[in-house]
Write a protein that holds these residues in place. Sequence first.
Motif, mmCIF file in Angstrom:
data_model
loop_
_atom_site.group_PDB
_atom_site.id
_atom_site.type_symbol
_atom_site.label_atom_id
_atom_site.label_comp_id
_atom_site.label_asym_id
_atom_site.label_seq_id
_atom_site.Cartn_x
_atom_site.Cartn_y
_atom_site.Cartn_z
ATOM 1 N N ILE A 8 0.841 -1.202 0.000
ATOM 2 C CA ILE A 8 0.000 0.000 0.000
ATOM 3 C C ILE A 8 0.876 1.252 0.000
ATOM 4 O O ILE A 8 2.045 1.201 0.399
ATOM 5 C CB ILE A 8 -0.955 0.049 1.212
ATOM 6 N N LYS A 9 0.279 2.340 -0.479
ATOM 7 C CA LYS A 9 0.967 3.639 -0.461
ATOM 8 C C LYS A 9 0.197 4.540 0.484
ATOM 9 O O LYS A 9 -1.026 4.638 0.366
ATOM 10 C CB LYS A 9 0.946 4.257 -1.853
ATOM 11 N N VAL A 10 0.910 5.173 1.381
ATOM 12 C CA VAL A 10 0.216 6.054 2.312
ATOM 13 C C VAL A 10 0.869 7.426 2.328
ATOM 14 O O VAL A 10 2.062 7.567 2.088
ATOM 15 C CB VAL A 10 0.206 5.484 3.754
ATOM 16 N N LYS A 11 0.042 8.435 2.589
ATOM 17 C CA LYS A 11 0.590 9.777 2.789
ATOM 18 C C LYS A 11 -0.195 10.434 3.911
ATOM 19 O O LYS A 11 -1.411 10.624 3.806
ATOM 20 C CB LYS A 11 0.470 10.614 1.520
ATOM 21 N N SER A 12 0.515 10.730 4.972
ATOM 22 C CA SER A 12 -0.151 11.400 6.085
ATOM 23 C C SER A 12 -0.367 12.866 5.706
ATOM 24 O O SER A 12 0.236 13.368 4.761
ATOM 25 C CB SER A 12 0.693 11.285 7.351
ATOM 26 N N GLY A 13 -1.218 13.545 6.474
ATOM 27 C CA GLY A 13 -1.519 14.943 6.167
ATOM 28 C C GLY A 13 -0.339 15.847 6.485
ATOM 29 O O GLY A 13 0.419 15.590 7.420
ATOM 30 N N SER A 14 -0.188 16.904 5.706
ATOM 31 C CA SER A 14 0.838 17.899 6.033
ATOM 32 C C SER A 14 0.290 18.817 7.117
ATOM 33 O O SER A 14 -0.922 18.988 7.243
ATOM 34 C CB SER A 14 1.177 18.725 4.793
ATOM 35 N N GLY A 15 1.188 19.399 7.860
ATOM 36 C CA GLY A 15 0.765 20.364 8.870
ATOM 37 C C GLY A 15 0.240 21.622 8.189
ATOM 38 O O GLY A 15 0.640 21.939 7.067
ATOM 39 N N GLY A 16 -0.650 22.312 8.872
ATOM 40 C CA GLY A 16 -1.150 23.572 8.318
ATOM 41 C C GLY A 16 -0.099 24.658 8.475
ATOM 42 O O GLY A 16 0.755 24.605 9.367
ATOM 43 N N SER A 17 -0.172 25.637 7.624
ATOM 44 C CA SER A 17 0.792 26.729 7.664
ATOM 45 C C SER A 17 0.497 27.646 8.870
ATOM 46 O O SER A 17 -0.661 27.830 9.249
ATOM 47 C CB SER A 17 0.644 27.509 6.368
ATOM 48 N N GLY A 18 1.540 28.173 9.437
ATOM 49 C CA GLY A 18 1.354 29.202 10.467
ATOM 50 C C GLY A 18 0.916 30.497 9.798
ATOM 51 O O GLY A 18 0.945 30.616 8.586
ATOM 52 N N MET A 19 0.511 31.466 10.605
ATOM 53 C CA MET A 19 -0.019 32.706 10.032
ATOM 54 C C MET A 19 0.871 33.872 10.431
ATOM 55 O O MET A 19 1.442 33.876 11.519
ATOM 56 C CB MET A 19 -1.433 32.930 10.592
ATOM 57 N N GLY A 36 -1.492 32.774 14.449
ATOM 58 C CA GLY A 36 -1.539 31.481 15.143
ATOM 59 C C GLY A 36 -0.800 30.386 14.389
ATOM 60 O O GLY A 36 -0.419 30.553 13.227
ATOM 61 N N ASP A 37 -0.588 29.273 15.087
ATOM 62 C CA ASP A 37 0.098 28.115 14.495
ATOM 63 C C ASP A 37 -0.858 27.320 13.614
ATOM 64 O O ASP A 37 -2.071 27.340 13.822
ATOM 65 C CB ASP A 37 0.596 27.173 15.600
ATOM 66 N N GLY A 38 -0.268 26.604 12.683
ATOM 67 C CA GLY A 38 -1.074 25.704 11.859
ATOM 68 C C GLY A 38 -1.421 24.437 12.639
ATOM 69 O O GLY A 38 -0.772 24.117 13.632
ATOM 70 N N GLY A 39 -2.466 23.737 12.186
ATOM 71 C CA GLY A 39 -2.859 22.500 12.859
ATOM 72 C C GLY A 39 -2.065 21.317 12.343
ATOM 73 O O GLY A 39 -1.451 21.378 11.279
ATOM 74 N N LYS A 67 -5.908 13.892 5.672
ATOM 75 C CA LYS A 67 -6.137 15.328 5.421
ATOM 76 C C LYS A 67 -5.022 16.183 6.023
ATOM 77 O O LYS A 67 -4.382 15.808 6.994
ATOM 78 C CB LYS A 67 -7.471 15.735 6.059
ATOM 79 N N ASP A 68 -4.843 17.357 5.421
ATOM 80 C CA ASP A 68 -3.847 18.303 5.920
ATOM 81 C C ASP A 68 -4.416 19.115 7.088
ATOM 82 O O ASP A 68 -5.634 19.275 7.205
ATOM 83 C CB ASP A 68 -3.443 19.281 4.805
ATOM 84 N N GLY A 69 -3.535 19.612 7.905
ATOM 85 C CA GLY A 69 -3.951 20.454 9.024
ATOM 86 C C GLY A 69 -4.434 21.820 8.529
ATOM 87 O O GLY A 69 -4.076 22.247 7.430
ATOM 88 N N GLY A 70 -5.233 22.496 9.344
ATOM 89 C CA GLY A 70 -5.753 23.808 8.949
ATOM 90 C C GLY A 70 -4.713 24.899 9.150
ATOM 91 O O GLY A 70 -3.783 24.762 9.939
#
Length: 417
Positions: A8-19, A36-39, A67-70
């Motif tokens: 299987i191929k997996v890709k975890s979510g990327s962190g959300g960008s900080g602001m 604020g920090d990204g999720g 899914k990616d972080g917010g």
Amino acid sequence: MFIDLVTIKVKSGSGGSGMSSFRREKYVPKGGPDGGDGGRGGHIILEADRNLTTLVDFHYSGHYTAKDGGKGAGANRHGRNAEDMVIKCPIGTVVKDPQTGAVLKDLTVHGELFRIARGGRGGRGNARFRSSTRQTPRFYEKGEPGEEKELVLELKMLADVGIIGMANAGKSTLLSKISNAHPKIADYPFTTLTPVLGIVKYGEYDSFVVADIPGLIEGASDGKGLGFDFLRHIERTRLYIHVVDPTQGDVAENFNMINNELKKYDRKLSKRPQVVVINKTDLLTEKEIKAIKAAFKKKKVTIEFISAKQKEGLEKVINTVYNMLKELPAVQEIQPSFVPEKLERPVVEKLFDGVYRLYSKRVEKKVAMMDFNNPETTGVFMRYLEGEGLDELFRENGVQPGDTIVIGEREFVYEED
Ligand SMILES: Nc1nc2c(ncn2[C@@H]2O[C@H](COP(=O)(O)OP(=O)(O)OP(=O)(O)O)[C@@H](O)[C@H]2O)c(=O)[nH]1
Ligand SMILES: [Mg+2]
């Protein structure tokens, strides 16, 4: 369809960008940084589930992306952490690294969890970069990229007892009479095409699990019949019921033949205790039964006579098996192999004149997280490279001022300070 080996191929979510943001309030002319920090990005997690018996779902959808972080927001609002992706797999799923074959995990208990890809952490917002010397940082981090990898999942069922024997010997008939399972039974070889598990009740509270696997024939180790790949499903049993069909040629010879095939698959497997069950006694005369007893006298094995079809002698088999199991150690988990953390040494490679590439997972990750649209960033990053001692590495590799250095997906011009 029964599937017991998948990649299987997996890709975890990327962190959300900080602001990057500054407080705006009425009557407060110059608000401080409040980005604020990204999720966090979603992890990908495997969960062992006793209701599954095959890896077939993985066969049809071999790609999993969490899914990616917010994104972080102004007023110090933290980005949303992404939901983790939980994928169910059968008990007995072994997770392996496709490159090295190393075992990473063996999921043996219902409900057990194993994280196969970690979600990236969220980038820090500019509020975090405020310091005594930097009152108005416009600087923020992007999220850490998710992990992308390939994994091998291999199902090695867990059962107390494996039923082995020649095709058409009556293995499935036996399972159907002693357990809750309803395997297919028919008068031709290779009726059973996939392993079947059944639970055998013993007394009021006790039970054990029995696995019926496809039959073997001579040459199974060379791929004859259904081959012997299915033997992986009796690797994790504690003893075998070896069903012998006395109506298919010489009993002792057939018995030896099956044991030889086992040995060819794995020596360890052939050493496991066996209860030999001579089936179809309803088709035998007293004289034939005596001859079989005589033929097995010298072999040091426990032998029982049954007619699975007519439910004769089954209780005795269950008792014998139960009592032997009591003396045998529990099914072994497959221990994860020792996988040394790769020592990460950065490497500089000359691509062509005046252009070099830096290989370093750690630095590449850093680059991916930095916002180079912000003029401050380059300075911060250069100080980071220096701190990591990479300046020296560049010089050692003949990098000259004005040369280009490629890191990850970005290019930098090397300047001496
Ligand atoms: N007379 C008689 N026939 C039996 C007995 N047990 C099983 N059979 C018959 O033997 C045939 C094969 O039975 P299965 O239980 O399908 O045999 P198996 O070992 O699971 O066969 P494969 O899955 O093909 O390897 C069927 O026709 C059964 O009815 C028995 O005790 N007496
Ligand atoms: Mg069968």
